[in-house]
Design a protein around this motif. Structure first.
Motif, PDB file in Angstrom:
ATOM      1  N   UNK A   1       0.918  -3.008  -4.374  1.00 58.03           N
ATOM      2  CA  UNK A   1       0.943  -1.871  -3.914  1.00 58.03           C
ATOM      3  C   UNK A   1       0.372  -1.463  -2.417  1.00 58.03           C
ATOM      4  N   UNK A   2       0.640  -0.282  -2.756  1.00 57.60           N
ATOM      5  CA  UNK A   2       0.875   0.029  -1.168  1.00 57.60           C
ATOM      6  C   UNK A   2      -0.769  -0.545  -0.065  1.00 57.60           C
ATOM      7  N   UNK A   3      -1.865  -0.484  -0.897  1.00 55.03           N
ATOM      8  CA  UNK A   3      -2.831  -1.526  -0.723  1.00 55.03           C
ATOM      9  C   UNK A   3      -3.055  -2.303  -0.451  1.00 55.03           C
TER      10      UNK A   3
ATOM     11  N   UNK B   1      -0.580  -3.101   2.809  1.00 54.52           N
ATOM     12  CA  UNK B   1      -1.194  -2.773   3.470  1.00 54.52           C
ATOM     13  C   UNK B   1      -3.401  -3.583   4.799  1.00 54.52           C
TER      14      UNK B   1
ATOM     15  N   UNK C   1      -0.551  -5.992   6.962  1.00 59.93           N
ATOM     16  CA  UNK C   1      -0.274  -5.238   7.619  1.00 59.93           C
ATOM     17  C   UNK C   1      -1.356  -5.646   8.491  1.00 59.93           C
ATOM     18  N   UNK C   2      -2.323  -5.327   8.453  1.00 58.71           N
ATOM     19  CA  UNK C   2      -3.585  -5.158   9.530  1.00 58.71           C
ATOM     20  C   UNK C   2      -3.671  -6.448   9.535  1.00 58.71           C
TER      21      UNK C   2
END
Lengths: 161, 114
Positions: free
Chosen positions: B58-60, B63, B66-67
């Motif tokens: 999921x986006x969690x 993310x 991305x970080x």
């Protein structure tokens, strides 16, 4: 149009229950004969919506009686999810769509869920009731070309969402 | 639900291989974040993340990558995603991340990406 299949889940405000929500989506999509091609994306959209409630409405607070109600309904023409909570009002439809390029450049990891929900669903609406309930409704219509022409078997009907 | 697990292996040329298994969601993403932060604290910025056994993200979870991308690039390193499943790739596509990340099919290709 087939009879809708409906499931209602009430979960505590804990991320470990996201898996149960995703399983509920899989069940109604499969039994309701909504095009399975959309299953992963619908699962993701509902997961993101419930995660947002945990993050914003209840702020991951485990104290007190905090629960989330997820009502899922699907037939061969549409899938609807209603996510209800009784926490802090948070209207995800009012949040601006994030600039993903900037997000990535800045290494930011939050705010992507709402972007995904909007990408995936055809309709996203929010209302806050006088009784203090926040309700987010997500709707996805099946494309005519992807509908299951064999017809659906209704497992359990219910009031339309 | 499959158990979530992370393992780590050091490869030649200062490359770290991080194998992730299970569902990468709001419940599990912090474990991956911690594992990557531990590598960063040890000055390890050349990282391959093996996603062969991650069936859902999921986006969690996205993310975290991305970080990590931002962190590795700042230090002159790189993060390479190895063999993501179709479900995971679909999410990266929705977020427009497939053009930003180095995504490879096999380990040899992953090592050669550095």
């Amino acid at each position: 149009m087939s009879e809708p299949v409906r499931r209602e889940l009430t979960i505590p405000n804990e991320t470990q229950y996201l898996a149960a929500v995703r399983e509920g989506v899989r069940e109604v999509v499969t039994l309701g004969r909504f095009p399975e091609k959309e299953l992963n994306k619908l699962t993701l959209a509902v997961d993101e919506a419930v995660t947002n409630v945990m993050e914003h409405a209840y702020e991951y607070d485990l104290e007190g009686e905090m629960h989330i109600q997820v009502v899922l309904e699907a037939n061969d023409t549409q899938f609807v999810a209603c996510i209800r909570d009784w926490g802090k009002a948070f209207d995800p439809t009012a949040v601006p769509t994030p600039d993903l390029t900037r997000h990535v450049a800045e290494g930011r990891r939050h705010g992507l869920g709402i972007f995904l929900i909007r990408q995936i669903m055809d309709e996203v609406s929010y209302r806050s009731t006088p009784e203090g309930c926040n309700e987010l409704r997500l709707l996805k219509r099946a494309k005519a070309s992807e509908r299951d022409v064999r017809g659906a078997v209704a497992v359990r009907g219910g009031r339309g969402l | 639900m499959p158990d979530f697990s992370i393992s780590r292996e050091t490869l030649p040329n200062d490359i770290e291989l991080v194998k992730v298994s299970g569902f990468l969601d709001a419940h599990t993403f912090e474990q991956l974040e911690e594992a990557l932060n531990e590598l960063f604290s040890q000055g390890r910025y050349r990282i391959i993340v093996d996603l062969t056994n991650v069936d859902y993200i999921s986006s969690a979870g996205a993310g975290v990558f991305i970080a990590a991308l931002s962190e590795t690039q700042e230090k002159g390193g790189q993060i390479v995603l190895l063999n993501p499943t179709k479900g995971v790739l679909d999410v990266f596509d929705l977020l427009g991340l497939t053009q930003i990340f180095s995504v490879v099919k096999d380990r040899q290709e992953a090592v050669a990406a550095f």
